[in-house]
Structure formats: structure tokens, C-alpha cells
Design a protein around this motif. Structure first.
Motif, PDB file in Angstrom:
ATOM      1  N   ALA A 497     -56.260 -24.208  30.032  1.00  0.00           N
ATOM      2  CA  ALA A 497     -55.463 -25.417  30.180  1.00  0.00           C
ATOM      3  C   ALA A 497     -54.201 -25.138  30.993  1.00  0.00           C
ATOM      4  O   ALA A 497     -53.759 -23.995  31.117  1.00  0.00           O
ATOM      5  N   ARG A 498     -53.610 -26.205  31.533  1.00  0.00           N
ATOM      6  CA  ARG A 498     -52.410 -26.043  32.357  1.00  0.00           C
ATOM      7  C   ARG A 498     -51.231 -25.540  31.531  1.00  0.00           C
ATOM      8  O   ARG A 498     -50.439 -24.720  31.996  1.00  0.00           O
ATOM      9  N   ARG A 499     -51.092 -26.028  30.289  1.00  0.00           N
ATOM     10  CA  ARG A 499     -49.967 -25.567  29.467  1.00  0.00           C
ATOM     11  C   ARG A 499     -50.113 -24.082  29.116  1.00  0.00           C
ATOM     12  O   ARG A 499     -49.117 -23.388  28.927  1.00  0.00           O
ATOM     13  N   THR A 500     -51.367 -23.599  29.037  1.00  0.00           N
ATOM     14  CA  THR A 500     -51.569 -22.170  28.791  1.00  0.00           C
ATOM     15  C   THR A 500     -51.151 -21.357  30.002  1.00  0.00           C
ATOM     16  O   THR A 500     -50.556 -20.271  29.861  1.00  0.00           O
ATOM     17  N   VAL A 501     -51.442 -21.853  31.211  1.00  0.00           N
ATOM     18  CA  VAL A 501     -51.003 -21.177  32.426  1.00  0.00           C
ATOM     19  C   VAL A 501     -49.478 -21.135  32.482  1.00  0.00           C
ATOM     20  O   VAL A 501     -48.874 -20.098  32.821  1.00  0.00           O
ATOM     21  N   ALA A 502     -48.828 -22.226  32.123  1.00  0.00           N
ATOM     22  CA  ALA A 502     -47.363 -22.259  32.124  1.00  0.00           C
ATOM     23  C   ALA A 502     -46.794 -21.290  31.089  1.00  0.00           C
ATOM     24  O   ALA A 502     -45.787 -20.609  31.337  1.00  0.00           O
ATOM     25  N   LYS A 503     -47.449 -21.190  29.927  1.00  0.00           N
ATOM     26  CA  LYS A 503     -46.973 -20.277  28.890  1.00  0.00           C
ATOM     27  C   LYS A 503     -47.108 -18.823  29.347  1.00  0.00           C
ATOM     28  O   LYS A 503     -46.177 -18.026  29.169  1.00  0.00           O
ATOM     29  N   TYR A 504     -48.241 -18.476  29.946  1.00  0.00           N
ATOM     30  CA  TYR A 504     -48.434 -17.114  30.429  1.00  0.00           C
ATOM     31  C   TYR A 504     -47.471 -16.796  31.573  1.00  0.00           C
ATOM     32  O   TYR A 504     -46.940 -15.689  31.662  1.00  0.00           O
ATOM     33  N   ARG A 505     -47.246 -17.762  32.431  1.00  0.00           N
ATOM     34  CA  ARG A 505     -46.338 -17.546  33.570  1.00  0.00           C
ATOM     35  C   ARG A 505     -44.903 -17.318  33.084  1.00  0.00           C
ATOM     36  O   ARG A 505     -44.191 -16.429  33.578  1.00  0.00           O
ATOM     37  N   GLU A 506     -44.459 -18.082  32.116  1.00  0.00           N
ATOM     38  CA  GLU A 506     -43.109 -17.898  31.579  1.00  0.00           C
ATOM     39  C   GLU A 506     -42.993 -16.583  30.815  1.00  0.00           C
ATOM     40  O   GLU A 506     -41.928 -15.949  30.826  1.00  0.00           O
ATOM     41  N   ALA A 507     -44.077 -16.175  30.143  1.00  0.00           N
ATOM     42  CA  ALA A 507     -44.041 -14.894  29.441  1.00  0.00           C
ATOM     43  C   ALA A 507     -43.901 -13.730  30.411  1.00  0.00           C
ATOM     44  O   ALA A 507     -43.289 -12.703  30.077  1.00  0.00           O
ATOM     45  N   MET A 508     -44.454 -13.855  31.612  1.00  0.00           N
ATOM     46  CA  MET A 508     -44.331 -12.814  32.630  1.00  0.00           C
ATOM     47  C   MET A 508     -43.077 -12.991  33.484  1.00  0.00           C
ATOM     48  O   MET A 508     -42.901 -12.289  34.474  1.00  0.00           O
ATOM     49  N   ARG A 509     -42.214 -13.964  33.118  1.00  0.00           N
ATOM     50  CA  ARG A 509     -40.955 -14.249  33.814  1.00  0.00           C
ATOM     51  C   ARG A 509     -41.179 -14.596  35.278  1.00  0.00           C
ATOM     52  O   ARG A 509     -40.450 -14.159  36.168  1.00  0.00           O
ATOM     53  N   ILE A 510     -42.194 -15.396  35.504  1.00  0.00           N
ATOM     54  CA  ILE A 510     -42.473 -15.903  36.842  1.00  0.00           C
ATOM     55  C   ILE A 510     -41.939 -17.327  36.917  1.00  0.00           C
ATOM     56  O   ILE A 510     -42.280 -18.167  36.075  1.00  0.00           O
ATOM     57  N   PRO A 511     -41.076 -17.659  37.874  1.00  0.00           N
ATOM     58  CA  PRO A 511     -40.508 -19.011  37.937  1.00  0.00           C
ATOM     59  C   PRO A 511     -41.557 -20.053  38.287  1.00  0.00           C
ATOM     60  O   PRO A 511     -42.695 -19.728  38.657  1.00  0.00           O
ATOM     61  N   SER A 512     -41.159 -21.286  38.187  1.00  0.00           N
ATOM     62  CA  SER A 512     -42.067 -22.393  38.491  1.00  0.00           C
ATOM     63  C   SER A 512     -42.345 -22.461  39.986  1.00  0.00           C
ATOM     64  O   SER A 512     -41.730 -21.761  40.800  1.00  0.00           O
ATOM     65  N   SER A 513     -43.268 -23.346  40.348  1.00  0.00           N
ATOM     66  CA  SER A 513     -43.630 -23.472  41.760  1.00  0.00           C
ATOM     67  C   SER A 513     -42.456 -23.994  42.589  1.00  0.00           C
ATOM     68  O   SER A 513     -42.280 -23.586  43.746  1.00  0.00           O
ATOM     69  N   VAL A 514     -41.646 -24.876  42.018  1.00  0.00           N
ATOM     70  CA  VAL A 514     -40.480 -25.395  42.757  1.00  0.00           C
ATOM     71  C   VAL A 514     -39.483 -24.274  43.028  1.00  0.00           C
ATOM     72  O   VAL A 514     -38.968 -24.135  44.153  1.00  0.00           O
ATOM     73  N   GLN A 515     -39.202 -23.470  42.013  1.00  0.00           N
ATOM     74  CA  GLN A 515     -38.259 -22.373  42.192  1.00  0.00           C
ATOM     75  C   GLN A 515     -38.809 -21.314  43.135  1.00  0.00           C
ATOM     76  O   GLN A 515     -38.073 -20.769  43.964  1.00  0.00           O
ATOM     77  N   ARG A 516     -40.099 -21.027  43.068  1.00  0.00           N
ATOM     78  CA  ARG A 516     -40.695 -20.041  43.976  1.00  0.00           C
ATOM     79  C   ARG A 516     -40.658 -20.543  45.409  1.00  0.00           C
ATOM     80  O   ARG A 516     -40.466 -19.750  46.345  1.00  0.00           O
ATOM     81  N   ARG A 517     -40.843 -21.845  45.614  1.00  0.00           N
ATOM     82  CA  ARG A 517     -40.789 -22.395  46.970  1.00  0.00           C
ATOM     83  C   ARG A 517     -39.385 -22.233  47.549  1.00  0.00           C
ATOM     84  O   ARG A 517     -39.226 -21.861  48.720  1.00  0.00           O
ATOM     85  N   ARG A 518     -38.367 -22.483  46.729  1.00  0.00           N
ATOM     86  CA  ARG A 518     -36.990 -22.313  47.212  1.00  0.00           C
ATOM     87  C   ARG A 518     -36.698 -20.856  47.538  1.00  0.00           C
ATOM     88  O   ARG A 518     -36.085 -20.547  48.566  1.00  0.00           O
TER      89      ARG A 518
END
Length: 544
Positions: A497-518
Motif C-alpha cells: 500500500a502507499r501508506r506502507t511505502v511512506a512509512k518505510y521511506r520515513e523510517a529510512m529518513r528519505i524525504p518526500s518527493s516534493v522535498q527531493r525535487r527541490r
């Protein structure tokens, strides 16, 4: 209803938590450091426990030593006759007393015997002889150097070791020089005690004024002096104040830099356009200012860290086997070696007459025996669990984290015919050294994520690794959103699920797509603007 009394016999099974069983369970979940401390306490408490000798035993007097031929008279071999043998002793070397008492004769006789002048043999210059005499006369004990010990037993090598400098101690030394008034020193010491390990003070110091009975102006005056102490930036109440203190120390705190420090949230968001507008500078200046901010130390107190980092010592080693498998073995250095001194107990039992003493030594013998058995059982259980983990996760050891399988405690417990709680205690605070690094045993137990095509389930850790690979390989012009990552994972057979991807991404301290684009657009813009700035500098004779 009549009440009657009768006798009945019933047979049942129950688990009784004896002290020995509780001790075995306790030892099972201890780490190697805690286990060593526990065994040391038992060695001090129990007279029938002794430490097993780890090194090779010293040769006993009268036994032959390997590599040296034994003589017929029980010695270690005959020495060849030398120049100083006595002709009256049949070629054997004279005893030490006879050799020391021999008269070597006059100087001329000695020179004739040696066939050279004595100056060639003892060619020391007067200065060298004086230096040798001074060295021989040097103090030989710690007491002669001025130490307080009365003999060599009191020599303490730790007295010469340098003490670790803490942040509070470093600030206290500067406080004693900065203030002369006792009231200011008391306020300063109280504030120093509030400084955390990063070098920061609490944002609100109102409680300090109440507890010390001092005015707010006095506390602020002392704080202003503390903020000038070394290291620069210490005793700040916020990140902005810490950076401002360091910039003032470098004489770089101008109005433009002040506006940048006061709007660090825009810098965190990579909103360079808003920062450039607030600071009133151009692109080149804002880039230089951000570079100066990055060179500052946001946590100046960490250079005086008081907490020591403990090196992880693995409990289990996993090495590739000659047949393509894996060889699992325990780390013998982490296993305490203790023995029960049965001979000592036998001698005591013959001499002890009091019932209390007999009971005490009987309990000591029983506790020592149980401890040795518990340590042996602990080692066997750890090896059994580690072997099953390696068997279940052989793909990880061969190919990497992408092949990590979903695994739970029940699967391992059923395979080795133990309870889940036992496996949980074994995997707590235990580490395994592999060809891919050192991992905690709990690392290999991951949740299961269903497959999109109904195939074999995927490990949660393997899915995290896959997500990180997708984000690391993304195009700066085409940043992957969480929905896009979900679609790509489903294309590879991972149903998530998308919320699981967001949870794993935050656990690995990877910023969101908006922040990565900036971030990536800012890095790309700096890389593109660098050649233009160089060409502009080359055209301007004042900048060149």
C-alpha cells in the motif's frame, strides 16, 4: 447436601520455576558483557568456582620443554666448552662462585690474554661513561620519583593516564577565570549544569531565576559571557542562536547573514528564492552564505562526548564452507570459562564439623554445578538458533539483502523444537558476524509482505531495500512519488500500500518527493551555474 471427608491421590504435571530454572532463563537473554559481569560476581561469591586457564600451562619443573634436548642428568642439555673453561674440570664450565673469585691478573696479563689493548675493549668516552653512571643511578622505584607508595605494590599505572575532558569540566575551568564575584559564579555553574551533551541550554531559563533568587538581567548577563566560551556556539538556546554565536566569532554576522539565520526553516525546505529575497542578495552570494552555514558546527558540545561507544563483539561467526554451505561457530572469547573445584570441596568436607558450614558449602557446590550447566546450555541454544537462522536465510548470505526471506520466531522455534519465548530470549542482544557485516539476530526476523501474483511472500527488509534502490536511481527531472513507487513494486510482484511505502521511506529518513525535487533541482542549478560564474569571473579583471 451432606459434607464428607475423604482422601484422594491425584497425579498431574506442572512447571515449577525453581531458582536454577530462573537463573538459566536469565542467563539466556544476557548479552556477552552482562554475562561476563554476572560470572565475575559469582566467582567472587562462590568459593567453589574457579576460572579456567585460557593460556597454555607453564612447564612444570623437571619436565622437558619442547625444542630443548634433555640431558642425562635431568638438566636442559650441556653447554659447549668456551674460552673461560677451567682445565681442571674436564671441560666443564666452572661454577659461578669459582669464576667470580678467579684472579684475572694484571692489566698486561689481561691484554695478552685478549690479544688487544683494553682501550679497544672498553672504548667509552668520559662523557659516555658519565651518562651511563647517571643512568645507573636513576631512581628505580615509584617511591624514589616522589610517589606516595611505600613499595612497588602501590604503583598505579592508571595515575599516569590522561583523564577524559568533559564539556561541563571544560566550561567550569573557563568559568573560574571569567567571573570573580561568587554570585555570578553560582549562576554560571547552575547554567553549566543545565547544558546538554550537544552544548545547548533549555529555551526557557525562567526556572533558573526562581531557584537561584536572581533577577532576569543577572542571568542574561552571565549567559552572555558563557556564550563566548570555547567551543564557539556553546550555551545556545536554539539552533539559530548557536549559528549566530559562531558567525559573530568569525565576524561574519552581517544583516544578510542574520536574515538567513533567522529563517532556517526556509533553508530546510530549499526555498532559495524566498531566502534570496529576504536577504537581499543575488544567487552567487546566497550560495556562498549557505556554504558558510554548512561549515558551522550545529552541535558544538559533541566534541566533549562523555558517553563511550562500546564496540559490538559478535557472539556467532558465519563463514563460507568448503562445500558451498555455511560454517556456524560460537565466539569462544565471549564464553566465560568456569569450573567447579571438586578437589577443594572434598578437602573441606573432611575437615568441616559444623552443620551450618556443611550446608553452606553444599549450596555453593549445587549453585556452581548449576551455573556451569546453564552456561553450557546457553551456548548450545545460541548455536542451535543461529544455525537455523542461517539455514532459513541462506539467500541473504549468498546474494544480499534483496533475498532476505520473511521469518518469524515461530518458524525457528518449530524447526528446533523450542518455545518462541526461548528463541526471543536467545536473539536479544546477540550479534552475528557474517561476510556482509555484523547484524543483530533480530535483524533476520522481518514481517511478510504478500506477493502481487500470488507467489512467495517478500520480506519487509527486502522491500525497504528495493524502495531505496528505486529512489537512488530516479531521474532528477522525474522524481518518483509514493504512488509511482507502489506501481513499480507491483510490477515486480510486490503488493504494498502507499501508506506502507511512506512509512518505510520515513523510517529510512528519505524525504518526500516534493522535498527531493527541490534538493535535486538546487544541486543541478548550482552545478549549471558554476561554469557561468567562472566565465564571468574570467571576463571581469577585478575578480580574475
Amino acid at each position: 447436601m451432606a459434607l464428607t471427608q475423604r482422601l484422594e491421590f491425584r497425579q498431574s504435571q506442572s512447571l515449577v520455576m525453581t531458582p536454577q530454572l530462573m537463573q538459566a532463563i536469565k542467563l539466556l537473554q544476557l548479552s556477552n558483557l552482562d554475562l561476563s559481569a554476572f560470572v565475575e560476581e559469582e566467582l567472587e561469591r562462590n568459593p567453589l568456582l574457579e576460572r579456567e586457564s585460557e593460556g597454555p600451562e607453564a612447564p612444570v619443573a623437571g619436565e622437558p620443554v619442547a625444542g630443548i634436548p634433555e640431558s642425562s642428568d635431568g638438566g636442559f642439555g650441556e653447554e659447549p666448552a668456551g674460552d673461560f673453561t677451567d682445565s681442571g674440570t674436564d671441560g666443564f664450565e666452572p661454577v659461578q662462585e669459582e669464576w667470580m673469585n678467579r684472579d684475572l691478573g694484571s692489566r698486561i696479563e689481561i691484554e695478552q690474554t685478549l690479544d688487544t689493548p683494553l682501550d679497544n675493549v672498553f672504548s667509552e668516552e668520559p662523557a659516555e661513561a658519565a651518562a651511563r653512571n647517571a643512568q645507573d643511578a636513576a631512581p628505580s622505584t615509584y617511591t624514589e620519583w616522589g610517589g606516595g607508595a611505600s613499595n612497588d605494590d602501590g604503583y598505579n599505572l592508571e595515575a599516569f593516564a590522561a583523564a577524559e575532558v568533559t564539556l561541563s569540566g571544560h566550561l567550569a575551568e573557563q568559568l573560574a577565570v571569567a567571573f570573580a564575584a561568587p554570585a555570578q559564579r553560582m549562576i554560571g555553574q547552575y547554567l553549566i549544569d543545565l547544558v546538554d551533551e550537544a552544548g545547548y541550554l533549555p529555551p526557557d531559563l525562567g526556572q533558573a531565576t526562581e531557584r537561584l533568587g536572581a533577577s532576569q538581567a543577572d542571568v542574561e548577563a552571565v549567559l552572555a559571557v558563557l556564550q563566548k566560551f570555547d567551543p564557539p556556539g556553546v550555551c545556545a538556546r536554539s539552533l539559530s542562536e548557536c549559528l549566530a554565536i559562531q558567525l559573530r566569532d568569525l565576524n561574519r554576522y552581517d544583516p544578510a547573514m542574520q536574515a538567513l539565520v533567522e529563517n532556517l526553516e526556509l533553508l530546510a525546505k530549499r526555498d532559495i528564492a524566498a531566502l534570496r529575497k529576504l536577504c537581499g542578495v543575488d544567487d552567487e552570494d546566497i550560495t556562498d552564505m549557505i556554504g558558510e552555514i554548512r561549515r558551522l558546527n550545529p552541535k558544538p558540545g559533541l566534541k566533549f562526548g562523555s558517553a563511550r561507544t562500546q564496540t559490538v563483539v559478535p557472539d556467532v561467526y558465519v563463514r563460507p564452507g568448503p562445500d558451498g554451505g555455511w560454517h556456524v561457530e560460537l565466539n569462544s572469547e565471549t564464553l566465560p570459562r568456569v569450573l567447579v573445584n571438586q578437589s577443594y570441596y572434598t578437602q573441606l568436607s573432611k575437615t568441616i564439623r559444623k552443620d551450618g558450614d556443611k550446608s553452606y558449602f553444599s549450596d555453593c557446590l549445587q549453585n556452581a554445578t548449576w551455573l556451569v550447566r546453564a552456561l553450557d546450555q546457553r551456548a548450545r541454544t545460541i548455536l542451535k538458533v543461529a544455525t537455523e537462522i542461517v539455514r532459513q536465510q541462506d539467500g541473504f548470505f549468498t546474494h544480499g539483502v534483496a533475498y532476505l526471506r520473511p521469518l518469524n520466531l515461530k518458524a525457528v522455534a518449530d524447526a528446533i523444537q523450542m518455545h518462541e519465548s526461548t528463541v526471543s530470549r536467545v536473539t536479544a542482544n546477540k550479534y552475528m558476524a557474517t561476510n556482509r557485516g555484523i547484524f543483530e539476530l533480530k535483524y533476520f526476523f522481518t514481517a511478510s509482505i504478500a506477493s502481487a501474483d500470488g507467489g512467495e511472500a517478500h520480506s519487509a527488509e527486502a522491500v525497504r531495500h528495493h524502495i531505496k534502490q528505486l529512489i537512488d536511481a530516479e531521474d532528477p527531472a522525474l522524481i518518483l512519488s509514493d504512488d509511482t513507487i507502489v506501481e513499480r513494486l507491483r510490477a515486480t510482484g510486490i503488493d504494498i500500500a502507499r501508506r506502507t511505502v511512506a512509512k518505510y521511506r520515513e523510517a529510512m529518513r528519505i524525504p518526500s518527493s516534493v522535498q527531493r525535487r527541490r534538493d535535486k533541482q538546487s544541486m543541478l542549478g548550482n552545478a549549471l551555474s558554476a561554469p557561468a560564474a567562472l566565465s564571468y569571473r574570467s571576463r571581469d579583471p577585478q575578480l580574475a
